[in-house]
Motif scaffolding. Structure first.
Motif, PDB file in Angstrom:
ATOM      1  N   VAL A  36       0.849  -1.181   0.000  1.00 48.56           N
ATOM      2  CA  VAL A  36       0.000   0.000   0.000  1.00 48.56           C
ATOM      3  C   VAL A  36       0.889   1.237   0.000  1.00 48.56           C
ATOM      4  CG1 VAL A  36      -1.678   1.339   1.326  1.00 48.56           C
ATOM      5  CG2 VAL A  36      -1.916  -1.148   1.149  1.00 48.56           C
ATOM      6  N   ARG A  37       0.836   1.992  -1.097  1.00 51.29           N
ATOM      7  CA  ARG A  37       1.661   3.191  -1.245  1.00 51.29           C
ATOM      8  C   ARG A  37       0.855   4.481  -1.197  1.00 51.29           C
ATOM      9  NH1 ARG A  37       6.841   1.718  -0.195  1.00 51.29           N
ATOM     10  NH2 ARG A  37       7.439  -0.117  -1.418  1.00 51.29           N
ATOM     11  N   THR A  38      -0.463   4.374  -1.419  1.00 52.72           N
ATOM     12  CA  THR A  38      -1.304   5.564  -1.456  1.00 52.72           C
ATOM     13  C   THR A  38      -2.611   5.266  -0.733  1.00 52.72           C
ATOM     14  OG1 THR A  38      -0.390   6.085  -3.635  1.00 52.72           O
ATOM     15  CG2 THR A  38      -2.325   7.324  -2.936  1.00 52.72           C
ATOM     16  N   VAL A  39      -2.953   6.122   0.233  1.00 55.89           N
ATOM     17  CA  VAL A  39      -4.147   5.923   1.053  1.00 55.89           C
ATOM     18  C   VAL A  39      -5.035   7.160   0.955  1.00 55.89           C
ATOM     19  CG1 VAL A  39      -5.045   5.441   3.359  1.00 55.89           C
ATOM     20  CG2 VAL A  39      -2.858   4.454   2.649  1.00 55.89           C
ATOM     21  N   LEU A  40      -6.323   6.935   0.714  1.00 54.21           N
ATOM     22  CA  LEU A  40      -7.307   8.015   0.629  1.00 54.21           C
ATOM     23  C   LEU A  40      -8.120   8.046   1.917  1.00 54.21           C
ATOM     24  CD1 LEU A  40      -8.961  10.143  -0.967  1.00 54.21           C
ATOM     25  CD2 LEU A  40     -10.302   8.234  -1.890  1.00 54.21           C
ATOM     26  N   LEU A  41      -8.225   9.233   2.519  1.00 58.27           N
ATOM     27  CA  LEU A  41      -9.003   9.422   3.745  1.00 58.27           C
ATOM     28  C   LEU A  41     -10.097  10.453   3.487  1.00 58.27           C
ATOM     29  CD1 LEU A  41      -6.165   9.656   6.447  1.00 58.27           C
ATOM     30  CD2 LEU A  41      -7.350   7.607   5.610  1.00 58.27           C
ATOM     31  N   TYR A  42     -11.327  10.100   3.847  1.00 64.40           N
ATOM     32  CA  TYR A  42     -12.450  11.009   3.622  1.00 64.40           C
ATOM     33  C   TYR A  42     -13.512  10.755   4.686  1.00 64.40           C
ATOM     34  CZ  TYR A  42     -16.354  13.295   1.200  1.00 64.40           C
ATOM     35  OH  TYR A  42     -17.425  14.100   0.866  1.00 64.40           O
ATOM     36  N   ALA A  43     -13.910  11.810   5.383  1.00 61.55           N
ATOM     37  CA  ALA A  43     -14.900  11.689   6.453  1.00 61.55           C
ATOM     38  C   ALA A  43     -16.093  12.597   6.209  1.00 61.55           C
ATOM     39  CB  ALA A  43     -14.251  12.000   7.805  1.00 61.55           C
ATOM     40  N   GLY A  44     -16.402  12.819   4.930  1.00 65.43           N
ATOM     41  CA  GLY A  44     -17.447  13.763   4.567  1.00 65.43           C
ATOM     42  C   GLY A  44     -16.839  15.134   4.343  1.00 65.43           C
ATOM     43  N   GLY A  45     -17.536  15.966   3.596  1.00 63.45           N
ATOM     44  CA  GLY A  45     -16.978  17.267   3.250  1.00 63.45           C
ATOM     45  C   GLY A  45     -16.647  18.132   4.442  1.00 63.45           C
ATOM     46  N   ASP A  46     -17.459  18.029   5.505  1.00 63.46           N
ATOM     47  CA  ASP A  46     -17.216  18.885   6.666  1.00 63.46           C
ATOM     48  C   ASP A  46     -16.401  18.198   7.752  1.00 63.46           C
ATOM     49  OD1 ASP A  46     -19.092  17.048   7.398  1.00 63.46           O
ATOM     50  OD2 ASP A  46     -20.572  18.491   8.139  1.00 63.46           O
ATOM     51  N   ASP A  47     -16.163  16.889   7.619  1.00 65.52           N
ATOM     52  CA  ASP A  47     -15.495  16.115   8.670  1.00 65.52           C
ATOM     53  C   ASP A  47     -16.076  16.504  10.024  1.00 65.52           C
ATOM     54  OD1 ASP A  47     -13.836  14.420  10.068  1.00 65.52           O
ATOM     55  OD2 ASP A  47     -12.058  15.676   9.891  1.00 65.52           O
TER      56      ASP A  47
END
Length: 208
Positions: A36-47
């Motif tokens: 794993v070389r690239t990780v995407l993190l997303y918790a919604g637009g407002d986090d």
């Protein structure tokens, strides 16, 4: 619930009818890499739950060689904190902050990433379309059906809700498991059979 008068109404439900943004209609095949070389993190637009900083700090030791792409909206309350974290590392930062990413930019991030850890919202269908191995967590009640559905389908594991005391432990355990290419390969094959990118075409043909 849906109207019961089927002569007047017809509910088109299920993943086959889930609308996708146009850029996701066509995606390339995914090749599972060893590391794993690239990780995407997303918790919604407002986090809303202020999870992105914690997720980065949790996962960076598990994937020390990886680049982390954090996606957030310009209206997020923790934007200054995220900018400070990114600037702290300087030019060699393992953290890249994306603010108000367009649909095209999101598609590129999903295609280029090896793993995602995201809130279980509508973005999950785009992740499945891109066949990106992902760990889901819940931040709002309206994500409950997505969380249950993806877990039952065997595509994306659900780590728990933002308020769960063991959420980060669960994410850490799942991330360690998904570090294995064989585990990610299973998700890629499962996602390929779930979201085909033809939902809007299907809907247009149905209306005709």
């Amino acid at each position: 619930s849906y109207p019961t008068d089927t002569d007047t109404f017809k509910a088109l439900t299920g993943v086959n009818w889930q609308p996708l943004r146009r850029v996701f209609w066509t995606v390339p095949e995914r090749k599972v890499v060893d590391c794993v070389r690239t990780v995407l993190l997303y918790a919604g637009g407002d986090d809303l739950r202020d999870l992105l900083p914690c997720l980065f700090e949790l996962l960076q030791p598990i994937f020390p060689e990886a680049m982390f792409h954090l996606v957030v909206g310009s209206f997020s309350r923790n934007l200054d904190k995220l900018r400070h974290m990114s600037n702290f590392f300087g030019s060699g930062s393992p953290m890249h902050l994306h603010i108000d990413a367009t649909s095209t930019a999101m598609k590129r991030l999903m295609i280029d990433s090896d793993l995602a850890v995201v809130a279980a919202g509508q973005v999950t269908y785009e992740l499945a379309r891109c066949r990106l191995p992902s760990i889901l967590f819940g931040t709002a009640d309206n994500q409950a059906l997505n969380a249950v559905g993806w877990q039952r389908s065997g595509v994306f594991p659900f780590a728990g809700w933002w308020s769960d005391a063991n959420l980060f432990t669960s994410i850490s355990q799942l991330a360690t498991e998904l570090a294995k290419p064989s585990t990610r390969e299973v998700i890629v094959k499962s996602a390929q059979n779930i979201v085909d990118g033809n939902s809007m075409r299907r809907l247009l043909q149905y209306q005709m």
